[in-house]
Structures are given as structure tokens and as C-alpha cells.
Design an enzyme around this catalytic site. Structure first.
Site, mmCIF file in Angstrom:
data_model
loop_
_atom_site.group_PDB
_atom_site.id
_atom_site.type_symbol
_atom_site.label_atom_id
_atom_site.label_comp_id
_atom_site.label_asym_id
_atom_site.label_seq_id
_atom_site.Cartn_x
_atom_site.Cartn_y
_atom_site.Cartn_z
ATOM 1 N N LEU A 242 64.921 47.762 36.963
ATOM 2 C CA LEU A 242 63.485 47.965 36.742
ATOM 3 C C LEU A 242 63.126 49.411 37.020
ATOM 4 O O LEU A 242 62.258 49.994 36.373
ATOM 5 C CB LEU A 242 62.664 47.026 37.634
ATOM 6 N N TYR A 243 63.818 50.004 38.009
ATOM 7 C CA TYR A 243 63.596 51.426 38.301
ATOM 8 C C TYR A 243 63.798 52.254 37.033
ATOM 9 O O TYR A 243 62.937 53.058 36.648
ATOM 10 C CB TYR A 243 64.566 51.888 39.399
ATOM 11 N N ALA A 244 64.952 52.041 36.388
ATOM 12 C CA ALA A 244 65.268 52.781 35.166
ATOM 13 C C ALA A 244 64.221 52.497 34.087
ATOM 14 O O ALA A 244 63.780 53.418 33.381
ATOM 15 C CB ALA A 244 66.647 52.395 34.666
ATOM 16 N N THR A 246 61.093 51.736 34.493
ATOM 17 C CA THR A 246 59.817 52.419 34.755
ATOM 18 C C THR A 246 59.935 53.920 34.473
ATOM 19 O O THR A 246 58.976 54.552 34.053
ATOM 20 C CB THR A 246 59.306 52.208 36.203
ATOM 21 N N LYS A 247 61.122 54.484 34.700
ATOM 22 C CA LYS A 247 61.302 55.910 34.400
ATOM 23 C C LYS A 247 61.299 56.135 32.883
ATOM 24 O O LYS A 247 60.748 57.110 32.382
ATOM 25 C CB LYS A 247 62.599 56.427 35.030
#
Ligand SMILES: O=C(O)[C@H]1O[C@H](OP(=O)(O)OP(=O)(O)OC[C@H]2O[C@@H](n3ccc(=O)[nH]c3=O)[C@H](O)[C@@H]2O)[C@H](O)[C@@H](O)[C@@H]1O
Length: 432
Positions: A242-244, A246-247
Site C-alpha cells: 500500500l505504501y508503494a 500511495t507513492k
């Protein structure tokens, strides 16, 4: 004893006086009029009372918000203005978000050193030990850099900052970092990396003049790609966390603001940045702590026992890339919230171009610390990790003059030296 009637209740008694009929009618009329006007006066009084109560309430609320708020006031504005002052010819005044973070601290120091005005913004959240963030803040304060304590989602705060200072640039580094933590706290990523980014872009859009924006994307946008080295032209639609995601969303969102409002945008895909004053949640940092404390470390391995690898990039190289991005950023073209012409939109990889496996990184730490690690080799859990990263940096080299010079051995040596001076060499004991 007869009880007092209504008339007697409201009129003064006139004992001994004869009450004739005409007088009574007049009195009744007068009484009726008097009671209506009394009622009216009472109603007026009640309305006035309610109004003053409500305004008192809002006064109390705004007053307490002001008192509990960490920003605002004449003194605060003065500190912001002083910190934003430029001390070199053609210098910048830069708003650095996430200034008490790892990269934010280093970039702020570098900008201040060459005479740019810097105002920091940080919410000092407790994703990792806030005392480290406070220590970084002290470091910045000692160089006369003022850090505003606040969240990028706080639109009135952002509006105030742009009102007080005509920032030429925004270095946007505030984010919810960490790849695997997204499993535990997904909303934090949406809050900072999506909602916070939009709040910041909205503020930049309406600011006059509009600043140029340089912001931190991530190597994680390459997700499950297998073609190496990763180039900016490669697909970025297979995020593994999810981090990726959002980026990646941030890259699309910034593109929209560039297209509609003429904001100048430069997105930097950082590759596993490490070094002094780093993030305790990252592997090289937590491994160092555990090795020194005699605790085991968990080393992940890919499928078929293949070692994981990262294009570890030293902080000083990243800082040079950030500063070069600011230096080469063109001006935003909008004003009054309207685009006046096409604006610059760029994305660069900032990596080291020489990936190192995680066991090799552990080996370097063991030699630097002169302690053998207790390694637990574990298969990489499917929680967002990617097996390897490797940057192609030709574009950054060409456009920014970016040229990383620090290998992992040299960089970790500097990190370990800082770690020991900051935390002390404490075997098997818990450190601050
Ligand atoms: O390049 C990036 O864009 C990202 O780099 C790092 O993410 P990551 O490369 O996963 O960094 P670490 O969390 O320090 O992990 C490095 C390597 O160590 C491994 N690792 C991590 C933790 C652990 O306990 N054991 C372990 O073997 C990971 O699988 C990974 O291969 C940062 O944490 C992200 O915020 C950043 O955006």
C-alpha cells in the site's frame, strides 16, 4: 384570606381609592399593553442572552484553540519570517515538510549552509521514537532553522505559512514511510501520502507566487518489475505494498496539479536511503541495535533461498540530488489558482546503481561493530517487500548532474560512528 388576583400581582395596590368602571377599562387596556410590552422586553432579553452566550461560547472555543494550538501569533510569525530569510544572492526560501525526518533534516541543513531560507514543518508523530525527531529538531534549531509543529493536513496552517512567507520552493518530504507497516496501519498512509499531499498541493496552488515543488516518491513504485535496472520509463502499475501504491498515486496526483494549475513538479524516487540520523524502522538501523544488544536479527530471503538485494543509497548523495532538483526546478506558471502556461513535470530515480544483498549488508555491520550477528533466516513474508531494487540513474545524471559517490561500506561506517556517538556502545542493554 383572599388570594391576590393577577391585577394585584402586577400593579401596586392603592388602598382607599374608589375604582370606577371607565378607569377599569382604561386600566385593562393599559395592562394588556403593558403585559405585551413586558413580554416583548422579556423575549428581547432572552434573545440577547442567548446571543451573548453563543458568542461567548465561540470566543471560549477559538480562544482555547488558539491557546492549545502550536502555531500562530506575532512571535510565531516573526520566527517563521526570520527562518525563511535568504542569505545569498538569488537564494531560495524553502518550506521543508517532514523537516524533523531523516532526509528532511539533512536537506534543511544543506540548504541553510549555503544561505537559503528554510522553514521546517513536522507533525512529530510516533511512528518511530519521537525523541530522535526532537534531537534532529535541536540540530536544526542550532542552525537557526525554525520547525513548525503541525500536520500537512492542516490547511489553515498551510495557508498561514504561505501568507507569512512567499516561499519559492517546497521540499515535500513529510510522509508515512515504511513498506511493511502498511499492513498494520493502512489509514496512516492514506492520511499522509494521499490526503496530506492533496492539502499541500491545494495550498501551493493558491499561494501567490506558486512555489516549485520537489517531493519524495519511492523506488517501491517499480513493485514487482523484473527488468533491471529500473528506469523511469518502466511500468509502475504493479505495486507490492500500500505504501508503494500511495507513492504511485502521489505521482499521478502531482501530475494532475501540474496539468490543471501549472505547478512545477519534480518527483524523486529514493532507493533505500541510509546514514547518520537515519530511521530506526529500517533494517540497517534495527540490525545495528539488535547486534549490539546481542539480540537475534531476522534476515528475509526470497523464493528458492535467493538473497534479497537493495540499491542502498547514502544520505549525502540523496541530499545532493534533492538540492540539484531544487536548483534546476523551473518556476510554476499559475497564479491566482489559474494556470498561465505549461509547467515543468519531472521524475527521477535517485539510487546508487550498485545493489547489495541483505546478508552482505549484515556482514559489513558485523565487521564495523566487531560483533557477530545472530541471524535468523526467514522466507520473505508476503507483506509488501520486493525481492530487489536497482536504479538506472542516467536521467538524473544528465539533468541534475547527480553522481553518487558513497558505497555501502563507507556509508555504513559513517552510520555506525554516528550510532555509537548518539546511543553509546551498549551490549545487551536497552538503549534510549
Ligand atoms: O526504496 C524505497 O523506496 C524504500 O526504502 C526503504 O524500504 P526497504 O528497501 O524495504 O528498506 P528496509 O525496510 O530497511 O529493508 C531493507 C531490506 O532488508 C530486509 N529486511 C528488513 C527487515 C528485517 O527485519 N529483515 C530484513 O531482512 C527487507 O526485506 C529489505 O530487503 C524505506 O523503508 C522506504 O520508506 C522507502 O521508500
Amino acid at each position: 384570606m383572599p388570594s391576590l388576583n393577577e391585577e394585584e400581582l402586577f400593579l401596586p395596590s392603592t388602598p382607599g381609592k374608589f375604582k370606577d368602571r371607565s378607569n377599569t377599562m382604561h386600566r385593562q387596556f393599559h395592562r394588556c399593553f403593558a403585559s405585551t410590552s413586558t413580554l416583548f422586553l422579556w423575549a428581547l432579553f432572552l434573545v440577547a442572552l442567548t446571543a451573548s452566550y453563543l458568542s461567548f461560547q465561540s470566543f471560549v472555543e477559538s480562544g482555547s484553540r488558539y491557546l492549545s494550538s502550536t502555531w500562530g501569533g506575532i512571535q510565531w510569525e516573526k520566527q517563521v519570517r526570520t527562518s525563511a530569510q535568504i542569505h545569498r544572492a538569488n537564494g531560495f526560501s524553502v518550506l521543508v515538510t517532514g523537516a524533523a525526518g531523516f532526509v528532511g533534516t539533512h536537506v534543511s541543513l544543506a540548504l541553510r549552509k549555503r544561505g537559503d531560507g528554510v522553514v521546517g514543518l513536522d507533525n512529530f508523530n510516533d511512528y518511530y521514537d519521537p525523541s530522535l525527531k526532537k534531537a534532529r529538531k535541536s540540530l536544526l534549531n542550532a542552525r537557526n532553522i525554525f520547525i513548525v509543529e503541525g500536520d500537512i493536513n492542516d490547511s489553515p496552517l498551510l495557508a498561514k505559512l504561505f501568507d507569512v512567507v512567499a516561499f519559492t520552493h517546497v521540499m515535500h518530504l513529510a510522509a508515512q514511510a515504511g513498506v511493511r507497516y502498511a499492513i498494520e496501519n493502512p489509514h496512516s498512509y492514506v492520511h499522509s501520502n494521499i490526503a496530506g499531499l492533496v492539502a499541500l498541493l491545494e495550498a501551493c496552488t493558491t499561494a501567490n507566487p506558486q512555489p516549485s515543488i520537489v517531493w519524495a516518491s519511492s523506488s517501491s513504485v517499480y513493485g514487482l518489475n523484473e527488468k533491471v535496472p529500473f528506469s523511469e520509463l518502466d511500468r509502475t502499475d504493479q505495486p507490492a505494498s500500500l505504501y508503494a501504491a500511495t507513492k504511485k498515486a502521489g505521482e499521478e496526483i502531482t501530475h494532475t496539479y501540474n496539468h490543471i494549475y501549472g505547478l512545477s513538479i519534480t518527483g524523486l524516487r529514493f532507493f533505500t536511503v541510509y546514514g547518520p540520523w537515519g530511521r530506526p524502522d529500517m533494517a540497517y538501523f534495527s540490525f545495528t541495535r539488535n547486534i549490539l544488544q546481542g539480540k537475534p536479527i531476522t534476515v528475509y530471503r526470497g523464493k528458492n533461498r535467493v538473497d534479497l538485494a537493495r540499491d542502498f543509497t547514502y544520505i549525502d548523495d540523496i541530499v545532493k540530488g534533492c538540492v540539484a532538483s531544487l536548483d534546476t526546478a523551473k518556476k510554476s506558471t499559475g497564479s491566482g489558482g489559474k494556470k498561465r502556461g505549461p509547467a515543468q513535470y519531472r521524475i527521477f530515480n535517485l539510487g546508487n546503481t550498485s545493489p547489495v544483498t541483505v546478508p552482505m549488508m549484515v556482514g559489513i555491520l558485523e565487521r564495523q561493530l566487531k560483533v557477530k550477528a545472530k541471524k535468523k533466516m526467514v522466507e520473505m513474508p508476503g507483506n509488501g517487500d520486493v525481492p530487489f531494487t536497482h536504479a538506472n540513474i542516467s536521467l538524473a545524471r544528465r539533468e541534475l548532474g547527480y553522481k553518487p559517490t558513497t558505497d555501502l561500506q563507507t556509508g555504513l561506517k559513517k552510520f555506525v560512528r554516528w550510532y555509537l556517538s548518539y546511543y553509546g556502545y551498549s551490549h545487551g542493554k536497552s538503549v534510549k
